[in-house]
Design a protein around this motif. Structure first.
Motif, PDB file in Angstrom:
ATOM      1  N   ASP A 182     -21.893  23.352 -26.311  1.00 17.26           N
ATOM      2  CA  ASP A 182     -21.220  22.061 -26.539  1.00 17.26           C
ATOM      3  C   ASP A 182     -19.714  22.204 -26.340  1.00 17.26           C
ATOM      4  O   ASP A 182     -19.070  21.334 -25.757  1.00 17.26           O
ATOM      5  N   ALA A 183     -19.168  23.312 -26.847  1.00 12.36           N
ATOM      6  CA  ALA A 183     -17.718  23.515 -26.773  1.00 12.36           C
ATOM      7  C   ALA A 183     -17.259  23.589 -25.321  1.00 12.36           C
ATOM      8  O   ALA A 183     -16.266  22.977 -24.942  1.00 12.36           O
ATOM      9  N   ALA A 184     -18.006  24.338 -24.504  1.00 19.49           N
ATOM     10  CA  ALA A 184     -17.629  24.466 -23.098  1.00 19.49           C
ATOM     11  C   ALA A 184     -17.706  23.108 -22.399  1.00 19.49           C
ATOM     12  O   ALA A 184     -16.818  22.736 -21.630  1.00 19.49           O
ATOM     13  N   PHE A 185     -18.775  22.366 -22.706  1.00 18.72           N
ATOM     14  CA  PHE A 185     -18.969  21.035 -22.121  1.00 18.72           C
ATOM     15  C   PHE A 185     -17.829  20.112 -22.547  1.00 18.72           C
ATOM     16  O   PHE A 185     -17.261  19.374 -21.746  1.00 18.72           O
ATOM     17  N   ASP A 186     -17.477  20.212 -23.823  1.00 18.02           N
ATOM     18  CA  ASP A 186     -16.418  19.376 -24.393  1.00 18.02           C
ATOM     19  C   ASP A 186     -15.060  19.708 -23.766  1.00 18.02           C
ATOM     20  O   ASP A 186     -14.178  18.864 -23.679  1.00 18.02           O
ATOM     21  N   LEU A 187     -14.908  20.975 -23.316  1.00 13.35           N
ATOM     22  CA  LEU A 187     -13.644  21.394 -22.705  1.00 13.35           C
ATOM     23  C   LEU A 187     -13.595  21.045 -21.222  1.00 13.35           C
ATOM     24  O   LEU A 187     -12.740  21.539 -20.487  1.00 13.35           O
ATOM     25  N   GLY A 188     -14.532  20.219 -20.778  1.00 12.22           N
ATOM     26  CA  GLY A 188     -14.445  19.697 -19.422  1.00 12.22           C
ATOM     27  C   GLY A 188     -15.374  20.340 -18.413  1.00 12.22           C
ATOM     28  O   GLY A 188     -15.387  19.951 -17.250  1.00 12.22           O
ATOM     29  N   ALA A 189     -16.147  21.353 -18.840  1.00 12.01           N
ATOM     30  CA  ALA A 189     -17.018  22.034 -17.888  1.00 12.01           C
ATOM     31  C   ALA A 189     -18.197  21.139 -17.514  1.00 12.01           C
ATOM     32  O   ALA A 189     -18.702  20.394 -18.343  1.00 12.01           O
ATOM     33  N   SER A 190     -18.639  21.230 -16.249  1.00 10.21           N
ATOM     34  CA  SER A 190     -19.838  20.510 -15.831  1.00 10.21           C
ATOM     35  C   SER A 190     -21.052  21.293 -16.339  1.00 10.21           C
ATOM     36  O   SER A 190     -20.920  22.426 -16.780  1.00 10.21           O
ATOM     37  N   ARG A 191     -22.244  20.673 -16.238  1.00 15.09           N
ATOM     38  CA  ARG A 191     -23.470  21.371 -16.675  1.00 15.09           C
ATOM     39  C   ARG A 191     -23.591  22.725 -15.972  1.00 15.09           C
ATOM     40  O   ARG A 191     -23.973  23.714 -16.581  1.00 15.09           O
ATOM     41  N   GLN A 193     -21.168  24.537 -14.644  1.00 17.88           N
ATOM     42  CA  GLN A 193     -20.142  25.473 -15.116  1.00 17.88           C
ATOM     43  C   GLN A 193     -20.500  26.033 -16.495  1.00 17.88           C
ATOM     44  O   GLN A 193     -20.253  27.201 -16.775  1.00 17.88           O
ATOM     45  N   GLU A 197     -20.640  29.933 -16.719  1.00 17.71           N
ATOM     46  CA  GLU A 197     -19.572  30.587 -17.483  1.00 17.71           C
ATOM     47  C   GLU A 197     -20.030  31.014 -18.878  1.00 17.71           C
ATOM     48  O   GLU A 197     -19.480  31.952 -19.451  1.00 17.71           O
ATOM     49  N   ILE A 198     -20.993  30.302 -19.443  1.00 19.65           N
ATOM     50  CA  ILE A 198     -21.354  30.550 -20.841  1.00 19.65           C
ATOM     51  C   ILE A 198     -22.804  31.015 -21.006  1.00 19.65           C
ATOM     52  O   ILE A 198     -23.057  32.118 -21.496  1.00 19.65           O
TER      53      ILE A 198
ATOM     54  N   ASN B  77     -17.626  15.921 -21.486  1.00 26.85           N
ATOM     55  CA  ASN B  77     -16.761  16.672 -20.570  1.00 26.85           C
ATOM     56  C   ASN B  77     -15.823  15.757 -19.780  1.00 26.85           C
ATOM     57  O   ASN B  77     -14.936  16.230 -19.096  1.00 26.85           O
ATOM     58  N   PHE B  85     -14.982  23.186 -33.544  1.00 24.08           N
ATOM     59  CA  PHE B  85     -16.285  23.189 -34.207  1.00 24.08           C
ATOM     60  C   PHE B  85     -16.266  23.936 -35.527  1.00 24.08           C
ATOM     61  O   PHE B  85     -15.413  24.780 -35.772  1.00 24.08           O
ATOM     62  N   PHE B  91     -15.911  31.756 -27.218  1.00 22.06           N
ATOM     63  CA  PHE B  91     -16.744  32.423 -26.230  1.00 22.06           C
ATOM     64  C   PHE B  91     -16.647  33.924 -26.473  1.00 22.06           C
ATOM     65  O   PHE B  91     -15.638  34.542 -26.158  1.00 22.06           O
ATOM     66  N   ARG B  94     -15.359  36.626 -23.945  1.00 24.41           N
ATOM     67  CA  ARG B  94     -14.071  36.417 -23.316  1.00 24.41           C
ATOM     68  C   ARG B  94     -12.949  36.889 -24.250  1.00 24.41           C
ATOM     69  O   ARG B  94     -13.114  36.949 -25.458  1.00 24.41           O
ATOM     70  N   PHE B 102      -9.740  28.406 -20.979  1.00 22.15           N
ATOM     71  CA  PHE B 102     -11.015  27.965 -20.402  1.00 22.15           C
ATOM     72  C   PHE B 102     -10.917  26.623 -19.688  1.00 22.15           C
ATOM     73  O   PHE B 102     -11.306  26.485 -18.529  1.00 22.15           O
ATOM     74  N   ILE B 106     -11.344  25.684 -15.661  1.00 23.08           N
ATOM     75  CA  ILE B 106     -12.307  24.670 -15.203  1.00 23.08           C
ATOM     76  C   ILE B 106     -11.594  23.643 -14.319  1.00 23.08           C
ATOM     77  O   ILE B 106     -12.118  23.193 -13.315  1.00 23.08           O
ATOM     78  N   TYR B 155      -6.507  21.942 -23.621  1.00 27.19           N
ATOM     79  CA  TYR B 155      -7.179  20.850 -22.896  1.00 27.19           C
ATOM     80  C   TYR B 155      -6.276  19.627 -22.823  1.00 27.19           C
ATOM     81  O   TYR B 155      -6.498  18.732 -22.035  1.00 27.19           O
TER      82      TYR B 155
END
Lengths: 284, 355
Positions: A182-191, A193, A197-198, B77, B85, B91, B94, B102, B106, B155
């Motif tokens: 969720d965090a990666a998605f929330d930081l702008g990553a696409s599905r 990515q 990345e995660i 996104n 959270f 991560f 990393r 991050f 992106i 961000y």
């Protein structure tokens, strides 16, 4: 003079287990290694050791069998990875309450002996068997059987070793916390990515364990080539079996076995160096 | 405080899980640059509400507007918002630097630009620059908090959401980080929306607080309003110990309590108010000699005392009822346990609330 080594309670308690491991685990292995240095076609462990058996192997065409075994194992592992990752992903994230049923379906065949399952495939695939026979009588289709081809061997290997890839992968994927995704998605990553990345790096421990497990098992495979491949291909394990049984040349068989252990051992160590499990788990 | 332009607006937002309304018809406007905290016990729907605001959950009905634009269906996104959270969700594979960068990676920003921004944020959050290449799992709890916050700030979100990020941290560090977070809020001038189950935590940091109960927003106000003018017993009991006396309104405007024999003087009940509770904060109760020294008084037995650091708390038993009195250490009461004592309070220091 006093005793050189003073044994504590813990060490003393460990002696039975240590003896058991020495006799039950180390001794047979050491016997095989030692046997590989004995003169050909002898059954004694007390002759002068030599490298004659290894010389014989290097002069022979055994390397073809080695290559078949390693090649088939490599292809099996790649096919398993491609098949198992989506299934494992589904079991962990998508199927919900059906995941349990699916897991069971993949587990139950393990209760049946490998050979029986392979003969089941023979009955299913053989000319006029379950598949081709039915097609012929219902649709009038006459097709060639894939039995006794390389494809059939691969089918058998993928089928037999599937759980050994699937379950470590399932574990690996379930180790990725959903908040991290969720965090990666929330930081702008696409599905995609998020996956690259995660999810993929974090599920790597399970993937690597699945790779190693299935590779080591698949290199040792013998029944698939014999049963489903109709002995069209002779993997190294079959060569070893022939040396120990039909040819009655135990030292040669032992030398082949030692070489196989060395090759697999080196490959596994190389893989473990490349994929440091501790690093994936963030311990380093 | 000057009125702020609205940045985030909720219009009858509902979220239904099966037959349960996790979030039930919430209307709320959050101002630009505000530190808004939603407080509620676990299961009150605050996390579901926050996940809807962040785009990780879609409302069943109602609208969420960001600067007037409906964002209900905008996935997380693509929202200009970012969440810190509860688990921090760092991560683990990393480094500190890679975690912070991050979102920039992106976005495809150049490596040196990313690093410059990361170091800048590390400075702001007082993380040593040497930590840039450090494995994030090797950082301490407080450092991880700062990395998570830096990652969210990188961000450059218009709104930052916080899902109880301090709940798993020990008391002392939490107190430090609460103040630090408020300083960061001041420094960055961004809108912060924070959820917590601790009204005490909310008091320290927030411009405004919304209290949630069973999916509904029961009261919204400044920390001062929530503390000194709760409208329900639920809100009044949310922070610290309070004295709550069930009362009925008598014809003459006086309040009658079943358990106390004298009528009580309290605030003038609003129109239509027939029964509820009289709430008195423990610091407004005092030990007195004669009943005439306060608007209301009761006499009871000093049952026990507890040292709370700067304050001392006394438990006084009046019949079946327990009263909690708090005094500053300098104004310690000198009575002995089991003494007969009289405690009193003034009408203006009590609050009338509904259930």
């Amino acid at each position: 003079m006093r005793r050189l080594v003073q044994l504590g309670q813990g060490e003393k308690s460990a002696i039975p287990l240590l003896l058991f491991l020495l006799i039950g685990f180390a001794a047979p292995l050491l016997a095989v290694i030692w046997f590989s240095f004995m003169p050909a076609r002898t059954f004694s462990l007390f002759a002068a050791p030599s490298l004659a058996n290894y010389a014989t192997i290097f002069e022979s065409t055994s390397y073809i069998s080695f290559l078949w075994s390693l090649g088939l194992a490599a292809v099996t592992v790649i096919l398993l990875a491609l098949i198992c990752y989506p299934v494992a992903y589904g079991i962990v994230r998508v199927f919900g309450k059906w995941a349990m049923l699916l897991t069971l379906l993949f587990t139950i065949p393990l209760f049946v002996s490998e050979n029986i399952r392979l003969y089941g495939w023979i009955l299913f695939l053989i000319k006029n068997g379950v598949l081709l026979g039915s097609l012929k009588s219902i649709f009038g289709l006459e097709l060639e059987s894939i039995l006794f081809t390389r494809t059939a061997i691969l089918l058998g290997m993928v089928y037999v070793y599937l759980p050994f890839m699937l379950f470590p992968m399932t574990l690996g994927i379930s180790m990725v916390p959903s908040e991290t995704r969720d965090a990666a998605f929330d930081l702008g990553a696409s599905r995609w990515q998020v996956f690259r990345e995660i999810e993929l790096p974090l599920s790597m421990p399970g993937i690597v364990i699945g790779f190693l497990l299935t590779f080591v098992l698949a290199v040792g495979a013998i029944a698939e080539a014999k049963v489903m491949g109709g002995q069209r291909i002779i993997p190294i394990t079959h060569d070893i079996e022939i040396a120990f049984t039909y040819a009655q040349n135990w030292p040669l068989g032992a030398a082949l076995a030692v070489l196989l252990m060395l090759v697999v051992g080196v490959l596994v160590l190389l893989a473990l160096r490349r994929f440091d499990l501790d690093r994936f788990l963030g311990r380093r | 405080m000057a009125a702020r332009p609205t940045i985030l607006s909720l219009k009858s937002v509902r979220k239904i899980f099966g037959t349960l309304a996790a979030v039930d018809s919430i209307n709320l406007d959050i101002g630009e640059g505000e530190f808004f905290t939603i407080v509620g016990p676990s299961g009150s729907g605050k996390t579901t509400l926050l996940r809807m605001l962040a785009g990780m959950e879609q409302p069943t009905s109602g609208d969420i507007l960001l600067r007037g634009e409906r964002i209900n269906d905008l996935p997380a996104n693509r929202r200009p918002t970012c969440m810190v959270f509860q688990s921090l969700a760092l991560f683990p594979h990393r480094t500190v630097g890679e975690n912070i960068e991050f979102s920039l990676k992106i976005r495809g920003e150049a490596r040196d630009k990313r690093k410059a921004r990361a170091l800048e944020l590390m400075d702001l959050l007082r993380l040593p620059q040497a930590y840039y290449g450090k494995n994030v799992m090797k950082c301490s709890g407080g450092e991880r908090q700062r990395v998570a916050l830096a990652r969210a700030l990188a961000y450059d979100p218009q709104i930052l959401f916080f899902d109880e990020p301090l709940s798993a941290i020990d008391y002392k560090l939490r107190k430090t980080l609460e103040k630090e977070l408020k300083d960061i809020h001041r420094e960055t001038k961004k809108t912060f929306v924070y959820i917590t189950h601790s009204l005490e935590e909310a008091m320290v940091m927030s411009d405004r607080i919304g209290v949630m109960r069973e999916g509904k927003l029961v009261q919204v106000g400044s920390p001062h309003e929530i503390y000194s003018a709760p409208t329900t017993r639920f809100v009044s009991e949310f922070i610290g110990d309070v004295n709550v006396i069930p009362v009925d309104v008598a014809g003459d405007g006086l309040l009658k309590s079943v358990s106390l024999k004298d009528a009580l003087k309290g605030p003038v009940p609003p129109k239509g108010f027939t029964s509820g509770h009289l709430v008195i904060r423990p610091e407004f109760l005092r030990f007195i000699g004669k009943p005439s020294e306060a608007d209301n008084s009761v006499s009871g037995r000093l049952y026990n005392e507890y040292a709370l650091g700067s304050r001392i708390q006394y438990q006084v038993r009046v019949g079946e009822r327990v009263f909690i009195v708090e005094k500053l250490r300098q104004q310690m009461f000198t009575g002995k346990l089991d003494d007969e004592v009289r405690i009193g309070w003034d009408a203006k220091d009590s609050i009338l609330v509904t259930d």
